[in-house]
Design a protein around this motif. Structure first.
Motif, PDB file in Angstrom:
ATOM      1  N   VAL A  58     -40.526  -7.772 -30.888  1.00 44.48           N
ATOM      2  CA  VAL A  58     -40.199  -7.149 -32.077  1.00 44.48           C
ATOM      3  C   VAL A  58     -40.910  -5.705 -31.888  1.00 44.48           C
ATOM      4  N   ARG A  59     -40.413  -4.890 -32.871  1.00 45.63           N
ATOM      5  CA  ARG A  59     -41.065  -3.707 -33.174  1.00 45.63           C
ATOM      6  C   ARG A  59     -41.221  -3.360 -34.806  1.00 45.63           C
ATOM      7  N   ALA A  60     -42.002  -2.643 -35.248  1.00 49.58           N
ATOM      8  CA  ALA A  60     -41.974  -2.024 -36.833  1.00 49.58           C
ATOM      9  C   ALA A  60     -40.733  -1.247 -36.816  1.00 49.58           C
ATOM     10  N   ARG A  61     -40.198  -1.002 -38.117  1.00 50.77           N
ATOM     11  CA  ARG A  61     -39.010  -0.305 -38.487  1.00 50.77           C
ATOM     12  C   ARG A  61     -39.504   0.882 -39.342  1.00 50.77           C
ATOM     13  N   SER A  62     -40.592   0.681 -40.177  1.00 52.04           N
ATOM     14  CA  SER A  62     -40.725   1.857 -40.754  1.00 52.04           C
ATOM     15  C   SER A  62     -42.521   2.101 -40.851  1.00 52.04           C
ATOM     16  N   PRO A  63     -42.737   3.345 -41.223  1.00 52.74           N
ATOM     17  CA  PRO A  63     -43.956   3.770 -41.226  1.00 52.74           C
ATOM     18  C   PRO A  63     -44.918   3.004 -42.252  1.00 52.74           C
ATOM     19  N   ARG A  64     -46.036   2.702 -41.901  1.00 54.16           N
ATOM     20  CA  ARG A  64     -46.831   2.225 -42.946  1.00 54.16           C
ATOM     21  C   ARG A  64     -48.357   2.578 -42.804  1.00 54.16           C
ATOM     22  N   GLY A  65     -48.536   3.711 -41.851  1.00 55.37           N
ATOM     23  CA  GLY A  65     -49.745   4.114 -41.880  1.00 55.37           C
ATOM     24  C   GLY A  65     -51.095   2.924 -41.349  1.00 55.37           C
ATOM     25  N   GLY A  66     -52.387   3.617 -41.416  1.00 55.68           N
ATOM     26  CA  GLY A  66     -53.321   2.666 -41.126  1.00 55.68           C
ATOM     27  C   GLY A  66     -53.905   2.607 -39.696  1.00 55.68           C
ATOM     28  N   VAL A  67     -54.969   2.101 -39.524  1.00 57.03           N
ATOM     29  CA  VAL A  67     -55.595   2.037 -38.041  1.00 57.03           C
ATOM     30  C   VAL A  67     -56.340   0.595 -38.163  1.00 57.03           C
ATOM     31  N   TYR A  68     -55.893  -0.225 -37.152  1.00 56.59           N
ATOM     32  CA  TYR A  68     -56.548  -1.564 -36.851  1.00 56.59           C
ATOM     33  C   TYR A  68     -56.788  -1.695 -35.635  1.00 56.59           C
ATOM     34  N   ALA A  69     -58.040  -2.454 -35.298  1.00 62.03           N
ATOM     35  CA  ALA A  69     -58.546  -2.978 -34.099  1.00 62.03           C
ATOM     36  C   ALA A  69     -57.761  -4.447 -34.040  1.00 62.03           C
ATOM     37  N   LEU A  70     -57.352  -4.899 -32.680  1.00 60.89           N
ATOM     38  CA  LEU A  70     -56.641  -6.123 -32.417  1.00 60.89           C
ATOM     39  C   LEU A  70     -57.216  -6.678 -31.098  1.00 60.89           C
ATOM     40  N   ASP A  71     -57.304  -7.995 -31.283  1.00 60.88           N
ATOM     41  CA  ASP A  71     -57.613  -8.830 -30.018  1.00 60.88           C
ATOM     42  C   ASP A  71     -56.746  -9.800 -30.054  1.00 60.88           C
ATOM     43  N   ALA A  72     -56.365 -10.418 -28.828  1.00 59.31           N
ATOM     44  CA  ALA A  72     -55.589 -11.730 -28.675  1.00 59.31           C
ATOM     45  C   ALA A  72     -55.891 -12.328 -27.786  1.00 59.31           C
ATOM     46  N   GLU A  73     -55.802 -13.677 -27.841  1.00 59.04           N
ATOM     47  CA  GLU A  73     -56.234 -14.548 -26.589  1.00 59.04           C
ATOM     48  C   GLU A  73     -55.142 -15.442 -26.391  1.00 59.04           C
ATOM     49  N   MET A  74     -54.956 -15.717 -24.928  1.00 55.97           N
ATOM     50  CA  MET A  74     -53.809 -16.631 -24.376  1.00 55.97           C
ATOM     51  C   MET A  74     -54.184 -17.758 -23.673  1.00 55.97           C
ATOM     52  N   CYS A  75     -53.202 -18.679 -23.523  1.00 59.42           N
ATOM     53  CA  CYS A  75     -53.313 -19.830 -22.566  1.00 59.42           C
ATOM     54  C   CYS A  75     -52.127 -19.755 -21.680  1.00 59.42           C
ATOM     55  N   TYR A  76     -52.196 -20.598 -20.552  1.00 61.39           N
ATOM     56  CA  TYR A  76     -51.038 -20.445 -19.443  1.00 61.39           C
ATOM     57  C   TYR A  76     -50.383 -21.773 -20.020  1.00 61.39           C
ATOM     58  N   THR A  77     -49.009 -21.698 -20.150  1.00 60.36           N
ATOM     59  CA  THR A  77     -48.197 -22.742 -20.206  1.00 60.36           C
ATOM     60  C   THR A  77     -46.945 -22.784 -19.332  1.00 60.36           C
ATOM     61  N   THR A  78     -46.117 -23.857 -19.368  1.00 65.69           N
ATOM     62  CA  THR A  78     -45.024 -23.920 -18.358  1.00 65.69           C
ATOM     63  C   THR A  78     -44.014 -22.872 -18.504  1.00 65.69           C
ATOM     64  N   ALA A  79     -44.537 -21.661 -19.317  1.00 66.01           N
ATOM     65  CA  ALA A  79     -43.375 -20.690 -19.602  1.00 66.01           C
ATOM     66  C   ALA A  79     -44.255 -19.307 -19.162  1.00 66.01           C
ATOM     67  N   GLY A  80     -45.482 -19.574 -18.844  1.00 66.98           N
ATOM     68  CA  GLY A  80     -46.346 -18.406 -18.532  1.00 66.98           C
ATOM     69  C   GLY A  80     -47.425 -18.220 -19.683  1.00 66.98           C
ATOM     70  N   LEU A  81     -48.148 -17.051 -19.711  1.00 70.20           N
ATOM     71  CA  LEU A  81     -48.872 -16.546 -20.565  1.00 70.20           C
ATOM     72  C   LEU A  81     -48.314 -16.872 -22.082  1.00 70.20           C
ATOM     73  N   GLU A  82     -49.079 -17.514 -22.936  1.00 68.77           N
ATOM     74  CA  GLU A  82     -48.584 -17.430 -24.380  1.00 68.77           C
ATOM     75  C   GLU A  82     -49.709 -17.276 -25.326  1.00 68.77           C
ATOM     76  N   LEU A  83     -49.555 -16.642 -26.424  1.00 69.36           N
ATOM     77  CA  LEU A  83     -50.559 -16.448 -27.480  1.00 69.36           C
ATOM     78  C   LEU A  83     -51.045 -17.384 -28.122  1.00 69.36           C
ATOM     79  N   THR A  84     -52.343 -17.738 -28.346  1.00 67.84           N
ATOM     80  CA  THR A  84     -53.099 -18.745 -28.993  1.00 67.84           C
ATOM     81  C   THR A  84     -53.669 -18.472 -29.928  1.00 67.84           C
ATOM     82  N   SER A  85     -54.262 -17.078 -30.190  1.00 68.22           N
ATOM     83  CA  SER A  85     -55.205 -16.680 -31.223  1.00 68.22           C
ATOM     84  C   SER A  85     -54.834 -15.289 -31.310  1.00 68.22           C
ATOM     85  N   ILE A  86     -55.150 -14.676 -32.653  1.00 72.25           N
ATOM     86  CA  ILE A  86     -54.829 -13.180 -32.847  1.00 72.25           C
ATOM     87  C   ILE A  86     -56.176 -12.710 -33.845  1.00 72.25           C
TER      88      ILE A  86
END
Length: 173
Positions: free
Chosen positions: A56-84
Motif C-alpha cells: 500500500v501507499r499513502a495517497r494524500s499529503p498529511r505532513g509530519g515526522v515520525y520515527a518507526l521501528d518494526a519487528e519481524m518473525c520468520y513464517t512459512t511465507a518468509g519474514l512477516e511483521l509482528t510488532s510496530i
C-alpha cells in the motif's frame, strides 16, 4: 508455503566481517553456530513466491515526522511483521501494536525482535489492519525516520519515499 519434511538448519546468524562471522568469530566456511528447527527465508525474492502483493501507499499529503521501528518473525511465507511502534518528534508514542502473522511461525526471531510465542498469542491485528491504521496519519509527504527502514517498510508492505534511514546516514561495517 509448507515444508515437505522437517529438516533442521545449521547456520551463522552474524554477518561476515572480513573472513569471520560476527556471531561467534568463526572463520568463513565453518559449520554454523546456531541450529533452528527449519530453514527460513525472507520471502521477498520475486519469482520465488510470485509477484509481491498487498503493498500500500499513502495517497494524500498529511505532513509530519515520525520515527518507526518494526519487528519481524520468520513464517512459512518468509519474514512477516509482528510488532510496530511509531514515535512523534516530542517522544510521544503515536502507535504501537502486535501483529498476528498470516502464515504459521517457523522462528520468532526472538534474539533480535524480543517477540515470544506468548506475545503473538495476544496479537489481534492483521497486517491489513496496521496498514490502514498507519495510513490514517502517514501521508505522501510524511517523513519516516528509522534504522534499516527498507526492512521495516518491506514487512509493513508500505511503499514510501520520504525517509531518513540512519543506515545511510551513519554507515558502518
Amino acid at each position: 508455503g509448507e515444508y515437505l519434511k522437517k529438516e533442521s538448519c545449521v547456520y551463522h546468524w552474524g554477518r561476515l566481517s572480513g573472513d569471520r562471522y560476527a556471531c561467534c568469530n568463526a572463520v568463513f566456511g565453518t559449520r554454523g553456530c546456531t541450529v533452528a528447527c527449519f530453514h527460513v527465508w525472507s520471502g521477498t525474492r520475486p519469482g520465488m513466491n510470485g509477484p509481491l502483493e498487498g503493498y500500500v501507499r499513502a495517497r494524500s499529503p498529511r505532513g509530519g515526522v515520525y520515527a518507526l521501528d518494526a519487528e519481524m518473525c520468520y513464517t512459512t511465507a518468509g519474514l512477516e511483521l509482528t510488532s510496530i511502534a511509531v514515535i512523534a518528534p516530542d517522544g510521544r508514542l503515536v502507535y504501537k501494536s502486535l501483529v498476528k502473522p498470516s502464515s504459521p511461525v517457523v522462528d520468532h526471531n526472538t534474539r533480535f525482535s524480543g517477540i515470544r510465542p506468548r506475545d503473538l498469542g495476544r496479537a489481534t491485528k492483521t497486517l491489513r489492519d496496521v496498514q490502514n491504521d498507519i495510513l490514517g496519519f502517514v501521508g505522501t509527504d510524511t517523513i519516516l525516520i528509522g534504522h534499516a527502514l527498507d526492512n521495516d517498510l518491506r514487512a509493513l508492505k508500505l511503499l514510501h519515499s520520504a525517509v531518513v534511514d540512519t543506515c545511510a546516514l551513519y554507515p558502518h561495517a
